[in-house]
Structures are given as C-alpha cells and as structure tokens.
Scaffold this motif. Structure first.
Motif, PDB file in Angstrom:
ATOM      1  N   LEU A   1     -10.589  17.343 -14.570  1.00 17.33           N
ATOM      2  CA  LEU A   1      -9.472  16.741 -15.285  1.00 17.33           C
ATOM      3  C   LEU A   1      -9.808  16.674 -16.768  1.00 17.33           C
ATOM      4  O   LEU A   1     -10.964  16.505 -17.144  1.00 17.33           O
ATOM      5  CB  LEU A   1      -9.194  15.322 -14.787  1.00 17.33           C
ATOM      6  N   GLU A   2      -8.793  16.797 -17.608  1.00 16.22           N
ATOM      7  CA  GLU A   2      -9.009  16.720 -19.055  1.00 16.22           C
ATOM      8  C   GLU A   2      -8.825  15.301 -19.575  1.00 16.22           C
ATOM      9  O   GLU A   2      -8.717  15.084 -20.787  1.00 16.22           O
ATOM     10  CB  GLU A   2      -8.068  17.698 -19.770  1.00 16.22           C
ATOM     11  N   TYR A   3      -8.762  14.339 -18.646  1.00 12.82           N
ATOM     12  CA  TYR A   3      -8.622  12.927 -19.022  1.00 12.82           C
ATOM     13  C   TYR A   3      -9.295  12.115 -17.929  1.00 12.82           C
ATOM     14  O   TYR A   3      -9.575  12.617 -16.843  1.00 12.82           O
ATOM     15  CB  TYR A   3      -7.140  12.550 -19.179  1.00 12.82           C
ATOM     16  N   ALA A   4      -9.568  10.840 -18.247  1.00 12.18           N
ATOM     17  CA  ALA A   4     -10.247   9.969 -17.289  1.00 12.18           C
ATOM     18  C   ALA A   4      -9.303   9.563 -16.160  1.00 12.18           C
ATOM     19  O   ALA A   4      -8.084   9.625 -16.301  1.00 12.18           O
ATOM     20  CB  ALA A   4     -10.754   8.721 -18.008  1.00 12.18           C
ATOM     21  N   TYR A   5      -9.892   9.126 -15.044  1.00 15.60           N
ATOM     22  CA  TYR A   5      -9.072   8.722 -13.902  1.00 15.60           C
ATOM     23  C   TYR A   5      -8.111   7.582 -14.247  1.00 15.60           C
ATOM     24  O   TYR A   5      -7.042   7.467 -13.661  1.00 15.60           O
ATOM     25  CB  TYR A   5      -9.954   8.320 -12.722  1.00 15.60           C
ATOM     26  N   ASP A   6      -8.527   6.729 -15.204  1.00 19.55           N
ATOM     27  CA  ASP A   6      -7.658   5.592 -15.537  1.00 19.55           C
ATOM     28  C   ASP A   6      -6.722   5.877 -16.715  1.00 19.55           C
ATOM     29  O   ASP A   6      -5.997   4.998 -17.161  1.00 19.55           O
ATOM     30  CB  ASP A   6      -8.496   4.338 -15.825  1.00 19.55           C
ATOM     31  N   ALA A   7      -6.715   7.126 -17.201  1.00 22.37           N
ATOM     32  CA  ALA A   7      -5.981   7.438 -18.434  1.00 22.37           C
ATOM     33  C   ALA A   7      -4.466   7.406 -18.261  1.00 22.37           C
ATOM     34  O   ALA A   7      -3.747   7.261 -19.246  1.00 22.37           O
ATOM     35  CB  ALA A   7      -6.398   8.813 -18.960  1.00 22.37           C
ATOM     36  N   LEU A   8      -3.991   7.562 -17.032  1.00 18.37           N
ATOM     37  CA  LEU A   8      -2.539   7.617 -16.822  1.00 18.37           C
ATOM     38  C   LEU A   8      -1.961   6.259 -16.425  1.00 18.37           C
ATOM     39  O   LEU A   8      -0.765   6.162 -16.122  1.00 18.37           O
ATOM     40  CB  LEU A   8      -2.190   8.679 -15.779  1.00 18.37           C
ATOM     41  N   GLU A   9      -2.822   5.233 -16.414  1.00 27.59           N
ATOM     42  CA  GLU A   9      -2.315   3.887 -16.124  1.00 27.59           C
ATOM     43  C   GLU A   9      -1.402   3.430 -17.261  1.00 27.59           C
ATOM     44  O   GLU A   9      -1.626   3.824 -18.405  1.00 27.59           O
ATOM     45  CB  GLU A   9      -3.494   2.917 -15.957  1.00 27.59           C
ATOM     46  N   PRO A  10      -0.390   2.624 -17.008  1.00 27.13           N
ATOM     47  CA  PRO A  10      -0.100   1.975 -15.723  1.00 27.13           C
ATOM     48  C   PRO A  10       0.772   2.827 -14.793  1.00 27.13           C
ATOM     49  O   PRO A  10       1.116   2.369 -13.718  1.00 27.13           O
ATOM     50  CB  PRO A  10       0.683   0.731 -16.165  1.00 27.13           C
ATOM     51  N   HIS A  11       1.072   4.046 -15.200  1.00 27.42           N
ATOM     52  CA  HIS A  11       2.038   4.833 -14.427  1.00 27.42           C
ATOM     53  C   HIS A  11       1.422   5.375 -13.139  1.00 27.42           C
ATOM     54  O   HIS A  11       2.061   5.412 -12.096  1.00 27.42           O
ATOM     55  CB  HIS A  11       2.598   5.959 -15.295  1.00 27.42           C
ATOM     56  N   ILE A  12       0.173   5.846 -13.234  1.00 26.35           N
ATOM     57  CA  ILE A  12      -0.579   6.255 -12.044  1.00 26.35           C
ATOM     58  C   ILE A  12      -1.932   5.563 -12.118  1.00 26.35           C
ATOM     59  O   ILE A  12      -2.663   5.722 -13.104  1.00 26.35           O
ATOM     60  CB  ILE A  12      -0.753   7.781 -11.963  1.00 26.35           C
ATOM     61  N   ASP A  13      -2.264   4.790 -11.080  1.00 26.29           N
ATOM     62  CA  ASP A  13      -3.477   3.974 -11.140  1.00 26.29           C
ATOM     63  C   ASP A  13      -4.741   4.801 -10.930  1.00 26.29           C
ATOM     64  O   ASP A  13      -4.713   5.895 -10.338  1.00 26.29           O
ATOM     65  CB  ASP A  13      -3.393   2.843 -10.108  1.00 26.29           C
TER      66      ASP A  13
ATOM     67  N   ASP B   1       4.080  15.847  -7.174  1.00 23.85           N
ATOM     68  CA  ASP B   1       3.569  15.627  -5.826  1.00 23.85           C
ATOM     69  C   ASP B   1       4.246  14.374  -5.279  1.00 23.85           C
ATOM     70  O   ASP B   1       4.093  13.292  -5.841  1.00 23.85           O
ATOM     71  CB  ASP B   1       2.037  15.423  -5.925  1.00 23.85           C
ATOM     72  N   VAL B   2       5.010  14.531  -4.190  1.00 24.36           N
ATOM     73  CA  VAL B   2       5.633  13.342  -3.587  1.00 24.36           C
ATOM     74  C   VAL B   2       5.031  13.009  -2.221  1.00 24.36           C
ATOM     75  O   VAL B   2       5.652  12.315  -1.414  1.00 24.36           O
ATOM     76  CB  VAL B   2       7.176  13.449  -3.523  1.00 24.36           C
ATOM     77  N   TRP B   3       3.814  13.500  -1.955  1.00 22.08           N
ATOM     78  CA  TRP B   3       3.066  12.995  -0.807  1.00 22.08           C
ATOM     79  C   TRP B   3       2.790  11.507  -1.060  1.00 22.08           C
ATOM     80  O   TRP B   3       2.560  11.098  -2.207  1.00 22.08           O
ATOM     81  CB  TRP B   3       1.730  13.733  -0.668  1.00 22.08           C
ATOM     82  N   GLU B   4       2.733  10.716   0.006  1.00 20.75           N
ATOM     83  CA  GLU B   4       2.462   9.286  -0.191  1.00 20.75           C
ATOM     84  C   GLU B   4       1.112   9.056  -0.860  1.00 20.75           C
ATOM     85  O   GLU B   4       0.932   8.072  -1.583  1.00 20.75           O
ATOM     86  CB  GLU B   4       2.549   8.538   1.138  1.00 20.75           C
ATOM     87  N   HIS B   5       0.142   9.962  -0.665  1.00 14.61           N
ATOM     88  CA  HIS B   5      -1.167   9.745  -1.288  1.00 14.61           C
ATOM     89  C   HIS B   5      -1.080   9.757  -2.811  1.00 14.61           C
ATOM     90  O   HIS B   5      -1.998   9.313  -3.485  1.00 14.61           O
ATOM     91  CB  HIS B   5      -2.222  10.752  -0.774  1.00 14.61           C
ATOM     92  N   ALA B   6       0.020  10.279  -3.364  1.00 16.74           N
ATOM     93  CA  ALA B   6       0.171  10.364  -4.818  1.00 16.74           C
ATOM     94  C   ALA B   6       0.643   9.054  -5.436  1.00 16.74           C
ATOM     95  O   ALA B   6       0.543   8.882  -6.650  1.00 16.74           O
ATOM     96  CB  ALA B   6       1.157  11.485  -5.174  1.00 16.74           C
ATOM     97  N   TYR B   7       1.188   8.143  -4.613  1.00 16.40           N
ATOM     98  CA  TYR B   7       1.810   6.967  -5.228  1.00 16.40           C
ATOM     99  C   TYR B   7       1.739   5.678  -4.425  1.00 16.40           C
ATOM    100  O   TYR B   7       2.067   4.611  -4.925  1.00 16.40           O
ATOM    101  CB  TYR B   7       3.285   7.276  -5.552  1.00 16.40           C
ATOM    102  N   TYR B   8       1.302   5.724  -3.142  1.00 16.43           N
ATOM    103  CA  TYR B   8       1.520   4.585  -2.263  1.00 16.43           C
ATOM    104  C   TYR B   8       0.772   3.323  -2.685  1.00 16.43           C
ATOM    105  O   TYR B   8       1.266   2.217  -2.507  1.00 16.43           O
ATOM    106  CB  TYR B   8       1.140   4.949  -0.825  1.00 16.43           C
ATOM    107  N   LYS B   9      -0.429   3.481  -3.279  1.00 14.27           N
ATOM    108  CA  LYS B   9      -1.196   2.287  -3.628  1.00 14.27           C
ATOM    109  C   LYS B   9      -0.444   1.421  -4.638  1.00 14.27           C
ATOM    110  O   LYS B   9      -0.417   0.192  -4.518  1.00 14.27           O
ATOM    111  CB  LYS B   9      -2.565   2.663  -4.204  1.00 14.27           C
ATOM    112  N   SER B  10       0.158   2.031  -5.644  1.00 15.13           N
ATOM    113  CA  SER B  10       0.868   1.267  -6.673  1.00 15.13           C
ATOM    114  C   SER B  10       2.317   0.987  -6.324  1.00 15.13           C
ATOM    115  O   SER B  10       2.866  -0.034  -6.716  1.00 15.13           O
ATOM    116  CB  SER B  10       0.843   2.024  -8.004  1.00 15.13           C
ATOM    117  N   TYR B  11       2.936   1.916  -5.614  1.00 13.92           N
ATOM    118  CA  TYR B  11       4.392   1.827  -5.453  1.00 13.92           C
ATOM    119  C   TYR B  11       4.834   1.576  -4.014  1.00 13.92           C
ATOM    120  O   TYR B  11       6.031   1.371  -3.780  1.00 13.92           O
ATOM    121  CB  TYR B  11       5.045   3.124  -5.970  1.00 13.92           C
TER     122      TYR B  11
ATOM    123  N   ASN C   1      10.537   4.604  -7.894  1.00 13.31           N
ATOM    124  CA  ASN C   1       9.862   3.977  -9.036  1.00 13.31           C
ATOM    125  C   ASN C   1       8.715   4.852  -9.542  1.00 13.31           C
ATOM    126  O   ASN C   1       8.457   4.929 -10.745  1.00 13.31           O
ATOM    127  CB  ASN C   1       9.331   2.598  -8.646  1.00 13.31           C
ATOM    128  N   TYR C   2       8.016   5.496  -8.612  1.00 14.06           N
ATOM    129  CA  TYR C   2       6.950   6.442  -8.991  1.00 14.06           C
ATOM    130  C   TYR C   2       7.527   7.606  -9.790  1.00 14.06           C
ATOM    131  O   TYR C   2       6.998   7.972 -10.847  1.00 14.06           O
ATOM    132  CB  TYR C   2       6.256   6.924  -7.722  1.00 14.06           C
TER     133      TYR C   2
END
Ligand code: MN
Length: 209
Positions: free
Chosen positions: A20-32, A171-181, A187-188
C-alpha cells in the motif's frame, strides 16, 4: 482480447502482494485501520497465495494476470483468486487519504459525456454497488468508446468477459466494511467517495485508452 492495465505482471516466480502507498490507518475515519490491515494482509494476501498455488508448475506460470483471467475463466481457482488478486490491486491504487472531490480534465469530460454529470455518475455507480446482492464489486469501466457502470459477483470483473476495462471499483464484500458499518452498506459507499483518488483514476483512464 487481452488488455494491458497497470497491473499487468508476468512473473514466473509468482505474483506478489502489492504494498500500500499509505498506512493502514490513513483512510480513517472512512475506512478503519483494522479493516484495512485484515483486508490487505489477510484477504488480498490469501488470494495472492492461492493464485500462485493454482498456477505453480503449470503452463499458467508464464501468463499475465489479465491473460489468466480471460483464458482460464473456467478454472474456478484461477478465476476466483486471480480476480481477487487483480481487483484488490486496483482497489488500493484508486484510494488515498487525499481523495474525494471530482475529476477534471479528459476524465471529467468523459464522465459528463457518458452520464450527463459527475453527480449522475456517482448516483448510478452507488446504485450498482448497493444492488449487487451478496458479495461482489461495482465498476466504472471504459467500454466501447464511452464509460459504463456495472457490477459483478464474487471476485469476477468486467475484464473476464470483455465487457469493459475497469478504472474504478468498489469492494462490497462485507469484509470491506462490516466492522465500521455493520450491515449499513449505503453508509460505507457514501463515505468511500471521500477516499477516491481521482488523479489515480485519471492516470488509469489515460493508460487504458
Ligand atoms: Mn475484498
């Protein structure tokens, strides 16, 4: 027809999980961050490993990822894991912590020509993502001279059937958004527009024309 995309790789030692060209937390709060880490280091890594296992020691070792997806469409292991490999490679590359806004230049013009406006394109794309039953993806593609929107199940994509070249995908698999949304896919999708890197999408658009 075999398309060239930014992810055209022929590697007889197997395919590699892209960094990835960014950190895992870089897309927060939109993707955790936890979702991003699991999605990249477990899900995408899993597709990569299973793809490599499926092709190792066969004639498929010498084939590019697009060629594999098209020519080996009937091979379930290659289709599912090759699709998973390519789809997620695109997905990471079109997101950024500096995303959002709207595209300008030739991509912006092409969107206006095909959909009437950027807002109309967003609406149609979001609807495709919302109405994909179960797991899958929604896509913005270069089709026959214009842009088009569709969705596909599982890890399929429009390259496999020659129906278009994806330049944007969600990606609309639940693994892409379920923890936050939770089950709130809408909303995702709405939040995801804030991380879309239109500069990256424009670069892919130019490269596939
Ligand atoms: Mn995924």
């Amino acid at each position: 027809m075999i398309f060239n995309t930014p992810f055209s790789v022929i590697d007889t030692m197997g395919f590699e999980l892209p960094e990835l060209e960014y950190a895992y937390d870089a897309l927060e709060p939109h993707i955790d961050a936890e979702t991003m880490e699991l999605h990249h280091s477990k899900h995408h890594a899993g597709y990569t490993a299973k793809l490599n296992a499926a092709i190792e020691g066969t004639e498929m070792d010498a084939m590019g990822i697009e060629e594999l997806m098209v020519e080996k469409f009937d091979n379930a292991a290659v289709r599912n894991n090759g699709g998973g490999y390519w789809n997620h490679s695109l997905f990471w590359s079109i997101m950024s912590p500096n995303g959002g806004g709207a595209p300008s230049g030739s991509l912006g013009n092409a969107i206006d020509d095909s959909f009437g406006s950027f807002e109309s394109m967003k609406e149609e794309f979001s609807k495709a993502a919302m109405t994909r039953f179960g797991s899958g993806w929604a896509w913005l593609c270069v089709g026959n001279g214009d842009l088009c929107i569709c969705s596909t199940p599982n890890q399929d994509n429009p390259l496999m059937t020659g129906s278009g070249i994806p330049i944007l995908g969600i990606d609309v698999w639940e693994h892409a958004y379920y923890k936050s949304y939770g089950p709130g896919r809408a909303n995702y999708i709405q939040a995801w527009w804030n991380v879309v890197d239109w500069g990256a999408v424009a670069d892919i658009y130019e490269s596939v024309l």
